[in-house]
Design a protein around this motif. Structure first.
Motif, PDB file in Angstrom:
ATOM      1  N   GLU A  22       0.820  -1.216   0.000  1.00 48.51           N
ATOM      2  CA  GLU A  22       0.000   0.000   0.000  1.00 48.51           C
ATOM      3  C   GLU A  22       0.854   1.266   0.000  1.00 48.51           C
ATOM      4  N   SER A  23       1.974   1.202   0.687  1.00 45.46           N
ATOM      5  CA  SER A  23       2.807   2.401   0.827  1.00 45.46           C
ATOM      6  C   SER A  23       3.485   2.799  -0.479  1.00 45.46           C
ATOM      7  N   THR A  82       2.033   2.733  -3.608  1.00 44.64           N
ATOM      8  CA  THR A  82       1.118   3.034  -4.709  1.00 44.64           C
ATOM      9  C   THR A  82       0.510   4.432  -4.535  1.00 44.64           C
ATOM     10  N   PRO A  83       0.091   5.051  -5.620  1.00 44.94           N
ATOM     11  CA  PRO A  83      -0.420   6.434  -5.522  1.00 44.94           C
ATOM     12  C   PRO A  83      -1.691   6.571  -4.699  1.00 44.94           C
ATOM     13  N   ASP A  84      -2.518   5.546  -4.638  1.00 44.07           N
ATOM     14  CA  ASP A  84      -3.767   5.685  -3.895  1.00 44.07           C
ATOM     15  C   ASP A  84      -3.771   4.911  -2.577  1.00 44.07           C
ATOM     16  N   GLY A  85      -2.597   4.383  -2.203  1.00 43.90           N
ATOM     17  CA  GLY A  85      -2.496   3.726  -0.908  1.00 43.90           C
ATOM     18  C   GLY A  85      -3.178   2.378  -0.819  1.00 43.90           C
ATOM     19  N   PHE A 104      -2.191   3.507 -12.902  1.00 42.61           N
ATOM     20  CA  PHE A 104      -1.288   4.654 -12.794  1.00 42.61           C
ATOM     21  C   PHE A 104      -0.015   4.406 -13.597  1.00 42.61           C
ATOM     22  N   LYS A 156      -9.109  15.315 -13.294  1.00 48.23           N
ATOM     23  CA  LYS A 156      -8.602  16.000 -12.111  1.00 48.23           C
ATOM     24  C   LYS A 156      -7.086  16.102 -12.241  1.00 48.23           C
ATOM     25  N   ILE A 196      -3.824  16.487 -10.129  1.00 47.43           N
ATOM     26  CA  ILE A 196      -3.333  16.337  -8.758  1.00 47.43           C
ATOM     27  C   ILE A 196      -1.815  16.279  -8.792  1.00 47.43           C
ATOM     28  N   GLY A 197      -1.193  17.251  -8.158  1.00 43.03           N
ATOM     29  CA  GLY A 197       0.263  17.288  -8.141  1.00 43.03           C
ATOM     30  C   GLY A 197       0.871  17.379  -9.522  1.00 43.03           C
ATOM     31  N   GLY A 198       0.206  18.075 -10.413  1.00 39.82           N
ATOM     32  CA  GLY A 198       0.736  18.272 -11.762  1.00 39.82           C
ATOM     33  C   GLY A 198       0.421  17.155 -12.737  1.00 39.82           C
ATOM     34  N   GLU A 252     -16.328   4.256 -10.158  1.00 40.08           N
ATOM     35  CA  GLU A 252     -15.503   5.021 -11.089  1.00 40.08           C
ATOM     36  C   GLU A 252     -14.197   4.292 -11.347  1.00 40.08           C
ATOM     37  N   LEU A 298     -10.339   5.069 -12.376  1.00 40.28           N
ATOM     38  CA  LEU A 298      -9.375   6.161 -12.417  1.00 40.28           C
ATOM     39  C   LEU A 298      -8.158   5.724 -13.218  1.00 40.28           C
ATOM     40  N   ARG A 356       2.169  27.803  -6.285  1.00 39.96           N
ATOM     41  CA  ARG A 356       1.558  27.350  -5.032  1.00 39.96           C
ATOM     42  C   ARG A 356       1.571  28.476  -4.005  1.00 39.96           C
ATOM     43  N   GLU A 368      -2.192  26.012  -6.967  1.00 38.47           N
ATOM     44  CA  GLU A 368      -2.733  25.460  -5.728  1.00 38.47           C
ATOM     45  C   GLU A 368      -2.694  26.500  -4.621  1.00 38.47           C
ATOM     46  N   TYR A 417     -20.205   6.307  -2.370  1.00 40.99           N
ATOM     47  CA  TYR A 417     -19.163   5.426  -2.894  1.00 40.99           C
ATOM     48  C   TYR A 417     -17.790   5.952  -2.479  1.00 40.99           C
ATOM     49  N   PRO A 465     -12.322   7.254  -6.494  1.00 40.10           N
ATOM     50  CA  PRO A 465     -10.931   6.771  -6.499  1.00 40.10           C
ATOM     51  C   PRO A 465      -9.877   7.865  -6.536  1.00 40.10           C
ATOM     52  N   PRO A 488      -8.515   9.509  -2.569  1.00 41.31           N
ATOM     53  CA  PRO A 488      -7.306   9.055  -1.854  1.00 41.31           C
ATOM     54  C   PRO A 488      -6.015   9.580  -2.480  1.00 41.31           C
ATOM     55  N   VAL A 489      -5.982   9.657  -3.804  1.00 38.78           N
ATOM     56  CA  VAL A 489      -4.778  10.184  -4.472  1.00 38.78           C
ATOM     57  C   VAL A 489      -4.585  11.645  -4.081  1.00 38.78           C
ATOM     58  N   ARG A 525      -3.750  11.969  -0.203  1.00 38.64           N
ATOM     59  CA  ARG A 525      -2.368  11.510   0.054  1.00 38.64           C
ATOM     60  C   ARG A 525      -1.356  12.511  -0.499  1.00 38.64           C
ATOM     61  N   TYR A 526      -1.698  13.132  -1.608  1.00 39.32           N
ATOM     62  CA  TYR A 526      -0.825  14.168  -2.163  1.00 39.32           C
ATOM     63  C   TYR A 526      -0.721  15.342  -1.188  1.00 39.32           C
TER      64      TYR A 526
END
Lengths: 296, 254
Positions: free
Chosen positions: A62-63, A65-68, A105, A132, A134-136, A148, A150, B102, B128, B204, B207, B210-211, B214-215
């Motif tokens: 889990e640690s 991967t991007p989504d834990g 990913f 979305k 996220i972080g560029g 969904e 992703l 940022r 951001e 639900y 997905p 969490p990304v 966590r970011y």
């Protein structure tokens, strides 16, 4: 050179430059991440017949991967730049998108050469998809019946190495298989390497072209077929009755070398008479892995 | 050139100070003297940035601002890159129409953070903004892209008329959030009242959340709880009086 009494042939494995992508597939639990990865990498043993080569590189905690969530890292290789995105789009669309709870990913985020895989897959959302950043990085959210899916918009592509190999020459099939299994076990989870064939092992090594059929691009490697020892220019030593091959693909030559070293060492066990490798005289592939140099 | 330009509030403004010249990427080519000469409006009268701030460092896109900026408006307006850390509260119009970079506020922010310029329909188009406190009204109003994070409570009409982008609120979100939303997401970890023109879709685990969380934990060190990362969210689609492709994601349970 001998290791555990097994002769290491003074030869080299000849490998080719390929294009490689790394995918990180995550799921609700390891079972579903692996289910998608197994389907994704199915029928991807050799570019000769499958147009791509793919395999599971390793399982990820889990640690990592991007989504834990639990994940699986997959390497995917083709011979040229153009076919890699085509293969990824078709295969991810049919095997990862369809698999419950998974997300997909990019595993090569720092590579400048980008493949618009998620961008192509997004149209499955029929206009209901959403992106979305996220972080560029841009991600696409595709609505599906389960919830969904992703997927990252782009995946990195870099030069890789395909066709690293070594052959296990054994007294019988049991010894050959035991040695191959030990080699595969030793190479499993090594970073940057996959073994694209079933269980990591090839029983039907091939040569380029055919002696008889003009339209065949690859046919049986008769020089290493024990049953043909009496009627071909055989390279099967006396006392050898079964030969199995390990084929390795990877992100770079050092990764292949490290894996070959671990695999060959594990394969040198009772019942095995020799280890050799396949090449084309050094004229076709730019990567040459000399067995004795690797094992020195 | 220095690693960071530091602006320290030396003279507290007696009136509203419009300091839309404080933009991280704008300082990339300016020395300390030139930064101090940048124009500001104090109570409607022209003044210089240096009249209020001492400037340390030069030619950097990394900016740190120290002092109570509650009366300072328009910080980071149109910012397109770089990093800005505000060590304290900041006034209205933070990151107005920003496009990149940022802004990290270690305090609360006034109204219209990441919002649109007066008369304009589009707010921030990228970048951001992290507000480690409360946000005033209309945070993210009209946003086209970008991310706003509020670790405290968000004021009324948060994310009003967003075109896209994301607003995350850790605390409670006041009434009117998401009104006239076209696309875009408001992720509410605390209480939120969905407008009547939103419709419940499902509960639900989105997905991407969490990304995203966590970011935020990794990039900004925010105290994101595991229950929010692994939790379930109610999805409310809206604004159905508009395009209706936006959403309010409201955390409901682990």
């Amino acid at each position: 050179m001998k290791i555990n009494g097994v002769a290491i042939d003074d030869t080299f494995a000849e490998a080719f430059t390929m294009r490689v992508a790394r995918l990180i597939i995550t799921g609700r639990n390891p079972k579903w991440a692996r289910a998608a990865a197994v389907k994704l990498t199915g029928f991807a043993t050799s570019v000769i017949g499958c147009k791509c080569e793919a395999g599971i590189e390793r399982e990820l905690p889990e640690s990592a991967t991007p989504d834990g969530r639990p994940g699986v890292s997959v390497l995917f290789l083709t011979m040229d730049k153009e076919s890699l995105p085509q293969q990824l789009i078709v295969r991810i669309g049919q095997t990862v998108l369809t698999c419950p709870t998974t997300a997909c990913f990019d595993g090569l985020p720092d590579v400048p050469d980008r493949l618009a895989v998620g961008k192509a897959l997004r149209v499955f959302g029929d206009g209901f998809q959403a992106s979305k950043v996220i972080g560029g990085k841009r991600y696409w959210r595709l609505p599906v019946m389960e919830g969904e899916f992703l997927v990252e918009e782009t995946f990195g592509m870099q030069k890789g190495v395909g066709g690293g190999n070594f052959l296990i020459l054994a007294g019988d099939v049991d010894a050959a298989l035991a040695a191959a299994e030990a080699a595969v076990l030793a190479m499993t989870d090594l970073p940057g390497v996959i073994l694209p064939f079933p269980g990591g092992v090839v029983r039907s090594g091939s040569k380029v072209g055919s002696k008889r059929y003009r339209n065949m691009i690859a046919t049986t490697n008769d020089a290493f077929d024990p049953t043909l020892r009496a009627i071909t220019e055989s390279r099967v030593p006396a006392g050898v009755n079964s030969v199995l091959e390990i084929v390795l693909d990877g992100t770079d030559a050092p990764a292949i070398e490290a894996a070959m070293q671990a695999g060959i060492r594990a394969a040198c066990r009772p019942g095995v008479q020799g280890i050799t490798a396949g090449n084309y005289g050094g004229k076709l592939g730019p990567h040459h892995f000399h067995l004795r140099k690797i094992m020195a | 050139m220095s690693d960071t330009v530091v602006l320290t509030l030396a003279t507290a403004p007696a009136h509203t100070l419009v300091a839309d010249c404080i933009v991280a990427d704008r300082f990339a080519s300016l020395d300390a003297r030139a930064i101090g000469e940048l124009p500001v409006l104090h109570g409607g009268r022209r003044a210089r940035l240096g009249d209020f701030f001492t400037v340390t460092g030069e030619r950097s896109t990394s900016l740190r601002i120290e002092g109570d900026l509650e009366r300072v408006e328009g910080v980071g307006t149109g910012m397109a890159g770089g990093e800005m850390l505000i060590a304290g509260n900041v006034g209205p119009d933070l990151g107005l129409a920003m496009e990149g970079g940022r802004i990290d506020v270690h305090g609360s922010a006034g109204e219209n953070a990441g919002g649109a310029r007066p008369g304009a329909s589009r707010g921030m188009a990228g970048g951001e903004i992290v507000i480690r406190g409360d946000a005033g009204a209309r945070a993210g109003a009209g946003a086209r892209r970008g991310l706003i994070v509020v670790t405290g409570n968000a004021g009324p009409r948060t994310g009003r008329a967003m075109i896209a982008g994301t607003v995350v609120v850790f605390g409670s979100t006041a009434a009117g959030a998401g009104r006239f939303l076209k696309r875009g997401s408001i992720v509410a970890l605390g209480a939120i009242e969905c407008p009547a023109t939103f419709r419940y879709a499902c509960t639900y685990q989105p997905p991407h959340v969490p990304v995203l969380l966590r970011y935020l934990r990794a990039r900004y060190g925010l105290a994101v709880e595991d229950r929010h990362i692994a939790g379930r969210y109610e999805r409310h689609s809206g604004d159905l009086a508009e395009l209706g492709k936006g959403e309010i994601l409201h955390w409901v349970a682990e």
